[in-house]
Motif scaffolding. Structure first.
Motif, short mmCIF file in Angstrom:
data_model
loop_
_atom_site.label_atom_id
_atom_site.label_comp_id
_atom_site.label_asym_id
_atom_site.label_seq_id
_atom_site.Cartn_x
_atom_site.Cartn_y
_atom_site.Cartn_z
N GLU A 22 0.81 -1.22 0.00
CA GLU A 22 0.00 0.00 0.00
C GLU A 22 0.85 1.27 0.00
OE1 GLU A 22 -3.28 0.30 -0.26
OE2 GLU A 22 -3.64 -1.85 -0.34
N THR A 23 2.16 1.13 0.13
CA THR A 23 3.02 2.30 0.25
C THR A 23 3.61 2.77 -1.07
OG1 THR A 23 4.97 0.92 0.72
CG2 THR A 23 3.66 1.66 2.61
N SER A 24 3.30 2.09 -2.17
CA SER A 24 3.86 2.51 -3.46
C SER A 24 2.90 2.18 -4.59
CB SER A 24 5.19 1.80 -3.71
OG SER A 24 4.98 0.43 -4.01
N LYS A 29 -0.19 -1.83 -7.73
CA LYS A 29 -0.35 -2.47 -9.04
C LYS A 29 -0.23 -3.98 -8.90
CE LYS A 29 1.24 -1.67 -13.78
NZ LYS A 29 2.26 -0.98 -14.61
N ILE A 30 0.68 -4.43 -8.05
CA ILE A 30 0.84 -5.87 -7.79
C ILE A 30 -0.46 -6.44 -7.21
CG2 ILE A 30 1.98 -7.55 -6.28
CD1 ILE A 30 4.56 -5.86 -6.64
N ILE A 31 -1.04 -5.76 -6.25
CA ILE A 31 -2.28 -6.22 -5.63
C ILE A 31 -3.42 -6.23 -6.65
CG2 ILE A 31 -4.03 -5.71 -3.89
CD1 ILE A 31 -1.36 -6.84 -2.82
N GLU A 32 -3.56 -5.12 -7.35
CA GLU A 32 -4.65 -4.99 -8.32
C GLU A 32 -4.61 -6.10 -9.37
OE1 GLU A 32 -6.33 -1.81 -11.70
OE2 GLU A 32 -4.53 -1.34 -10.50
N HIS A 33 -3.45 -6.32 -9.96
CA HIS A 33 -3.36 -7.25 -11.08
C HIS A 33 -3.21 -8.71 -10.63
CE1 HIS A 33 -3.39 -4.34 -14.36
NE2 HIS A 33 -2.74 -3.53 -13.53
N SER A 34 -2.74 -8.93 -9.41
CA SER A 34 -2.72 -10.30 -8.90
C SER A 34 -4.15 -10.81 -8.72
CB SER A 34 -1.94 -10.39 -7.59
OG SER A 34 -2.60 -9.67 -6.55
N ILE A 35 -5.04 -9.94 -8.27
CA ILE A 35 -6.44 -10.32 -8.11
C ILE A 35 -7.04 -10.69 -9.46
CG2 ILE A 35 -8.74 -9.42 -7.53
CD1 ILE A 35 -7.34 -7.73 -5.34
N ALA A 118 -14.54 2.91 -3.57
CA ALA A 118 -13.65 3.69 -2.71
C ALA A 118 -12.23 3.13 -2.72
CB ALA A 118 -14.20 3.74 -1.29
N THR A 119 -12.10 1.84 -3.05
CA THR A 119 -10.77 1.21 -3.12
C THR A 119 -10.44 0.98 -4.59
OG1 THR A 119 -11.86 -0.95 -2.83
CG2 THR A 119 -10.95 0.09 -0.87
N LEU A 120 -9.76 1.94 -5.18
CA LEU A 120 -9.58 1.96 -6.63
C LEU A 120 -8.75 0.80 -7.15
CD1 LEU A 120 -9.03 5.80 -7.18
CD2 LEU A 120 -11.15 4.48 -7.42
N HIS A 121 -7.76 0.35 -6.36
CA HIS A 121 -6.87 -0.70 -6.87
C HIS A 121 -7.29 -2.10 -6.46
CE1 HIS A 121 -5.50 0.04 -2.82
NE2 HIS A 121 -4.69 -1.00 -2.86
N ILE A 122 -8.40 -2.21 -5.77
CA ILE A 122 -8.89 -3.53 -5.36
C ILE A 122 -10.34 -3.69 -5.77
CG2 ILE A 122 -9.44 -5.04 -3.40
CD1 ILE A 122 -7.03 -3.97 -1.96
N ASN A 123 -10.62 -4.67 -6.59
CA ASN A 123 -11.98 -4.99 -6.99
C ASN A 123 -12.51 -6.07 -6.06
OD1 ASN A 123 -14.28 -6.24 -8.29
ND2 ASN A 123 -13.69 -5.17 -10.17
N GLU A 124 -13.34 -5.66 -5.10
CA GLU A 124 -13.82 -6.60 -4.08
C GLU A 124 -14.72 -7.69 -4.66
OE1 GLU A 124 -12.55 -2.96 -1.96
OE2 GLU A 124 -13.86 -3.33 -3.69
N SER A 125 -15.42 -7.39 -5.73
CA SER A 125 -16.27 -8.39 -6.35
C SER A 125 -15.43 -9.55 -6.90
CB SER A 125 -17.09 -7.75 -7.48
OG SER A 125 -17.87 -8.72 -8.13
#
Length: 223
Positions: A22-24, A29-35, A118-125
């Motif tokens: 969450e600090t960079s 991007k790693i979190i967003e695209h890993s999901i 509200a969490t732009l880089h994480i798609n909770e669905s």
């Protein structure tokens, strides 16, 4: 509640990562695209090399954040349950009637998840789909006892303990509050899986939701 949640940072056990993603921008991007990638190809086929190719980054740069894909999965799971916990707390905080409070809690942990903008880089669905498919696998390992001692499942257990408290409040004489609470949280994942893949062995459909089933079960059990 949406506005309040947008100002909350989900806390994740710092032993799950080498560097907090969450600090960079790269970490996010790693979190967003890993999901996205885990949802597309499954966790078994997911590798840091494939993720690196997807985000145009070296595989080694991902290892600066996570030492293994197992730790990454634990991170995603912990983040997800932290997000669910915040929703549960806000949904039940001003409800005085125990059964109504339990219904709201059950709804939060069993309902179909929509993306939280509200969490732009994480798609909770999408993350919810991964949790349905993969979360139990993070528990069913030889290392589960050690990882439990490290606190990797503390948020998941905290959600269940919150529901246990509401069940006891609803019916203090009910003997199996812990088993009922854990069955609701874990069982909901299984019912969503059956609804999607093995439809002949579940009553849950588009018109009869997983939430409907568990509210009915809780009401009849705790009378």
């Amino acid at each position: 509640m949406q506005a309040i949640l947008s100002n909350i940072i989900i806390s994740v056990n710092d032993k799950l990562y080498v560097k907090n993603p969450e600090t960079s921008d790269l970490g996010k991007k790693i979190i967003e695209h890993s999901i996205v990638l885990i949802n597309e190809i499954g966790f078994e086929n997911f590798t840091f090399k494939k993720l690196g190719e997807k985000i145009n980054s070296n595989e080694s740069s991902i290892y600066r954040y996570f030492e293994s894909k197992h730790k990454l999965m634990l991170y995603l799971s912990s983040w997800y349950w932290g997000w669910i916990e915040y929703k549960l707390v806000f949904a039940t905080s001003n409800v005085s009637d125990p059964m109504e409070k339990l219904k709201k809690a059950i709804t939060i942990v069993t309902e179909k998840v929509e993306d939280d903008t509200a969490t732009l880089h994480i798609n909770e669905s999408i993350l919810n789909k991964i949790i349905i498919q993969e979360f139990t696998k993070t528990l069913l390992t030889k290392e589960v006892d050690e990882e439990n001692k490290e606190g990797f499942f503390i948020v998941y257990k905290r959600i269940i303990n919150r529901i246990i408290e509401i069940i006891v409040e609803t019916n203090p004489n009910y003997t199996f509050a812990k088993s009922l609470a854990s069955s609701i949280v874990e069982g909901a994942l299984h019912q969503h899986f059956l609804k999607e893949h093995l439809t002949t062995i579940t009553n849950c459909t588009e018109t009869c939701s997983v939430t409907d089933f568990y509210i009915d079960l809780a009401e009849k059990t705790l009378r």
